[in-house]
Design an enzyme around this catalytic site. Structure first.
Site, PDB file in Angstrom:
ATOM      1  CG  PHE A  24      59.694 -18.882  15.378  1.00  0.00           C
ATOM      2  CD1 PHE A  24      60.942 -19.363  15.711  1.00  0.00           C
ATOM      3  CD2 PHE A  24      59.558 -17.540  15.082  1.00  0.00           C
ATOM      4  CE1 PHE A  24      62.039 -18.523  15.733  1.00  0.00           C
ATOM      5  CE2 PHE A  24      60.653 -16.686  15.101  1.00  0.00           C
ATOM      6  CZ  PHE A  24      61.896 -17.191  15.426  1.00  0.00           C
ATOM      7  N   PRO A  25      56.989 -20.108  12.530  1.00  0.00           N
ATOM      8  CG  PRO A  25      54.691 -20.250  12.349  1.00  0.00           C
ATOM      9  CD  PRO A  25      55.791 -20.203  13.349  1.00  0.00           C
ATOM     10  CB  CYS A  26      59.568 -17.313   8.217  1.00  0.00           C
ATOM     11  SG  CYS A  26      59.123 -18.684   7.150  1.00  0.00           S
ATOM     12  CD  GLN A  27      53.572 -15.622  11.429  1.00  0.00           C
ATOM     13  OE1 GLN A  27      54.448 -15.409  12.261  1.00  0.00           O
ATOM     14  NE2 GLN A  27      52.407 -16.116  11.736  1.00  0.00           N
ATOM     15  CG  ASN A  41      62.567 -18.338  11.376  1.00  0.00           C
ATOM     16  OD1 ASN A  41      62.348 -17.934  10.252  1.00  0.00           O
ATOM     17  ND2 ASN A  41      61.678 -18.221  12.361  1.00  0.00           N
TER      18      ASN A  41
END
Ligand SMILES: C[S@@+](CC[C@H](N)C(=O)[O-])C[C@H]1O[C@@H](n2cnc3c(N)ncnc32)[C@H](O)[C@@H]1O
Length: 448
Positions: A103-106, A147
């Site tokens: 999942f994107p690391c925002q 991640n």
């Protein structure tokens, strides 16, 4: 049984289980779990043990969907969904035994505000809660997430809070959760890419809670210990610790890590029913290593645009700002802040230039493409004394993707996709252990 018969009997039992792949990018997880699609297989390439039955990829920042298009073209089975995952109903996601996703690391956190304390979902758009929603509805036997390792200590104001929420909420859904920061190069792969892998395994009430030894799980019994072996220097508080994460998610959000300079989470660990065991581990691997040199194309096949023009290289002794050497070399200089006009001392360490090819490559970043000089792009010396960047095929090889997997996009986009992707060989190793475990579980419970 002969080796051939064994292979045939194994193939007949495939796939072991079904996978749903979230945040699929250009399909790194799928390549690692399922193997290459038939067209891309070389003689001797075996199919993987898992089958991806549904996947999702949607790039929020662009109208064109390069990663989705690439994935859909390579795996042509029509099960790939191009929608914001937050808009996808769980009814449209098939049952599966393994949920995977990088999942994107925002930079916005997974914290759950108090005003949502009783809601099932966390903040809209925070992608962890989308994974959580699917896990809760589908309850797959296994989960594998990937991640950046920064996740273990984010955010800066409350070290480890986001990770604590992820662990605690997975634990509350009935998962035994283990994690490890894995540097792919330490297991013989050609890139020094350090990422945290999080593995969840659904356990029932009877799961040996009395006899469970978390420290032993981390270094010998766990999925990660078997897939990517490690050892631990023996146990001071600095090397290992255990603690309990208490409270509802909104309470963890408010309090966990407050006032701490360092995260409580070390580079490996496990959580069972909210109890955490964590220890500092090092890779236990003495097989062959892969070097950057092993992925390089013959120079005659490298297009001119990858060679760095001498005027952009910069002088060795005093490189001009904006040149490659200026950006890579260490510096200590007075700078003026544009807004306030105040001056300050700017210092920065040097990076190896050119990149050594007799060791594994540095991590590929999303900005690796394009001809502009950069501190972070790879640049290697050629045999005739020139310098060049890495080509898209070389970047694909550093991640273990087949050559030309991302062909069809601009070179900048190809590099972006590889910077976002993962090292397929790590997923492959973990996938094999998960497949063995699922097979063992099915054997133990006939009919499953
Ligand atoms: C870190 S990358 C994962 C890359 C992938 N593991 C691979 O091998 O290429 C995260 C991906 O999530 C996608 N993404 C971001 N927000 C999304 C959303 N709301 N719904 C679905 N996908 C999203 C991004 O476009 C990106 O491709």
């Amino acid at each position: 049984m002969t080796a051939r018969a064994k292979r045939a009997s194994k193939a007949a039992q495939l796939p072991v289980g079904d996978v749903v792949e979230l945040f699929a990018g250009v399909g790194g997880f799928r390549l690692g779990l399922e193997g290459k699609p038939e067209f891309w297989r070389a003689p001797g390439d075996e199919p993987g043990q898992w089958r991806v039955t549904w996947s999702n990829q949607w790039e929020p920042s662009t109208k064109t969907q390069h990663a989705f298009d690439c994935y859909a073209e390579r795996f042509e089975d029509g099960t790939h969904c191009n929608e914001d995952i937050a808009q996808v109903s769980v009814d449209d996601i098939p049952e599966h035994q393994l949920l995977v996703g990088g999942f994107p690391c925002q930079d916005y956190s997974v914290a759950k505000p108090l005003n949502q304390a009783h809601g099932i979902q966390g903040r809209k758009g925070v992608l962890w809660w989308e994974i959580h929603r699917i896990l809760e509805a589908k309850q797959p036997q296994f989960v594998m997430l990937e991640n950046v390792d920064r996740l273990l200590k984010s955010p800066g104001s409350q070290r480890g809070r986001d990770f604590a929420i992820i662990l605690a909420t997975m634990s509350d859904l009935g998962y035994l959760v283990e994690w490890r920061v894995i540097n792919a190069a330490e297991y013989g792969l050609p890139q020094r890419r350090r990422r945290v892998f999080i593995i969840g395994r659904k356990v029932d009430k009877a799961f040996a809670s009395a006899g469970f030894d978390g420290f032993d799980w981390i270094t010998s019994q766990g999925v990660l210990a078997r897939a990517v072996p490690c050892t631990s220097p023996n146990g001071t508080a600095e090397h290992e610790r255990d603690f309990v994460i208490e409270g509802e998610p909104h309470e963890v959000s408010e309090h966990f890590g407050a006032g701490r300079k360092l995260s409580q989470f070390l580079n490996a660990g496990v959580m069972l029913r909210r109890e955490v065991w964590t220890r500092k581990v090092v890779a236990d691997y003495d097989g062959p290593l892969s070097l950057l040199s092993s992925v390089l194309l013959p120079e005659s096949e490298v297009p001119d645009e990858y060679f760095i023009a001498p005027e952009r290289l910069g002088d060795i002794d005093s490189p001009k700002p904006g040149t490659w050497r200026y950006l890579k070399f260490s510096k200590s200089e007075q700078r003026t802040h544009k807004g306030s006009g105040t001056t300050y001392l700017y210092t920065e360490g040097g990076l190896p230039f050119p990149d050594p090819i007799d060791r594994a490559a540095r991590t590929i970043l999303t900005g690796e493409g394009g001809t502009a000089p950069s501190r972070f792009k790879h640049a290697i010396a050629t045999s005739d004394g020139r310098f060049r960047r890495l080509t898209p095929v070389e970047l694909e090889r550093l991640n273990g993707f087949p050559d030309n997997w991302t062909e069809g996009m601009s070179d900048g986009k190809r590099a972006f996709c590889m910077g976002n992707a993962l090292v397929v060989g790590v997923v492959e190793r973990i996938g094999r252990v998960l497949a063995d475990d699922l097979t063992a579980m099915k054997a133990a419970v006939p009919g499953k």
